[in-house]
Design a protein around this motif. Structure first.
Motif, PDB file in Angstrom:
ATOM      1  N   GLU A 153       0.843  -1.193   0.000  1.00  0.00           N
ATOM      2  CA  GLU A 153       0.000   0.000   0.000  1.00  0.00           C
ATOM      3  C   GLU A 153       0.874   1.237   0.000  1.00  0.00           C
ATOM      4  OE1 GLU A 153      -2.371  -0.426   3.496  1.00  0.00           O
ATOM      5  OE2 GLU A 153      -3.417  -2.189   2.724  1.00  0.00           O
ATOM      6  N   GLY A 154       0.462   2.227  -0.777  1.00  0.00           N
ATOM      7  CA  GLY A 154       1.195   3.484  -0.804  1.00  0.00           C
ATOM      8  C   GLY A 154       0.969   4.283   0.460  1.00  0.00           C
ATOM      9  N   ALA A 155       2.014   4.947   0.916  1.00  0.00           N
ATOM     10  CA  ALA A 155       1.901   5.814   2.097  1.00  0.00           C
ATOM     11  C   ALA A 155       1.249   7.129   1.690  1.00  0.00           C
ATOM     12  CB  ALA A 155       3.278   6.055   2.704  1.00  0.00           C
ATOM     13  N   ARG A 156       0.905   7.919   2.682  1.00  0.00           N
ATOM     14  CA  ARG A 156       0.227   9.198   2.414  1.00  0.00           C
ATOM     15  C   ARG A 156       1.055  10.116   1.523  1.00  0.00           C
ATOM     16  NH1 ARG A 156      -0.934   9.080   8.353  1.00  0.00           N
ATOM     17  NH2 ARG A 156      -2.922   8.001   8.470  1.00  0.00           N
ATOM     18  N   ASP A 157       2.372  10.093   1.704  1.00  0.00           N
ATOM     19  CA  ASP A 157       3.213  10.989   0.914  1.00  0.00           C
ATOM     20  C   ASP A 157       3.448  10.471  -0.500  1.00  0.00           C
ATOM     21  OD1 ASP A 157       5.100   8.971   1.179  1.00  0.00           O
ATOM     22  OD2 ASP A 157       6.443  10.138   2.450  1.00  0.00           O
ATOM     23  N   GLY A 158       3.029   9.233  -0.773  1.00  0.00           N
ATOM     24  CA  GLY A 158       3.149   8.686  -2.116  1.00  0.00           C
ATOM     25  C   GLY A 158       4.545   8.204  -2.473  1.00  0.00           C
ATOM     26  N   ARG A 159       5.534   8.462  -1.621  1.00  0.00           N
ATOM     27  CA  ARG A 159       6.907   8.066  -1.946  1.00  0.00           C
ATOM     28  C   ARG A 159       7.278   6.690  -1.416  1.00  0.00           C
ATOM     29  NH1 ARG A 159      10.245  12.760   0.478  1.00  0.00           N
ATOM     30  NH2 ARG A 159       8.603  12.535   1.999  1.00  0.00           N
ATOM     31  N   THR A 160       6.643   6.286  -0.351  1.00  0.00           N
ATOM     32  CA  THR A 160       6.995   5.015   0.260  1.00  0.00           C
ATOM     33  C   THR A 160       5.823   4.048   0.185  1.00  0.00           C
ATOM     34  OG1 THR A 160       6.310   5.810   2.426  1.00  0.00           O
ATOM     35  CG2 THR A 160       8.635   6.043   1.877  1.00  0.00           C
TER      36      THR A 160
END
Length: 149
Positions: A106-113
């Motif tokens: 799943e993608g994190a909120r910041d979209g980078r991790t």
């Protein structure tokens, strides 16, 4: 794996001790016995995991994620650190477990991790595996305690 079926006798070790005075005969004998026991246990565990379409690395990946009670998932780099394996191995392992439906990414909120989380199927697989895993280890320890030198 430790591939020495027959461990050296004390007499054999003493011969090496005579040649290499820095060697502690008792320490080497105990270490070789420990290596042999660990190897036998690993063989049993590998057979158990294989019978359940897993490997030790796949099983341990599920475990390190499951034991994080305060968090919902781990980063792939955190899994690699906890398993002490390379990141490419973790990447391949995660990919295999996602394909099997045991993990999701799943993608994190910041979209980078990206976090790797156990799916419901992954949790159910662990619930099925752990009783036999613990029985195997307990049985091994009971059997090997009777054979200790």
């Amino acid at each position: 794996m430790f591939f020495l079926r027959e461990l050296p006798t004390r007499r054999m070790l003493q011969r090496y001790r005579d040649e290499f005075p820095e060697m502690e005969t008792r320490d080497v004998a105990e270490a070789l016995h420990l290596l042999r026991r660990a190897s036998l246990l690993m063989r049993e565990l590998e057979a158990y995991f294989a019978a359940h379409s897993l490997s030790q690395t796949r099983f341990l990946t599920l475990i390190v994620i499951d034991r994080e009670l305060e968090r919902d998932g781990l980063l792939p780099s955190e899994i690699a650190d906890r398993l002490d394996v390379s990141r490419p191995v973790v990447t391949d392992t995660i990919r295999t477990l996602v394909k099997a439906g045991l993990l999701s990414v799943e993608g994190a909120r910041d979209g980078r991790t990206k976090r790797v989380v156990l799916t419901l199927e992954g949790r159910a697989a662990l619930a099925r595996l752990l009783p036999g895993y613990f029985r195997l280890i307990s049985g091994f320890m009971t059997r090997s305690a009777h054979r200790a030198p």
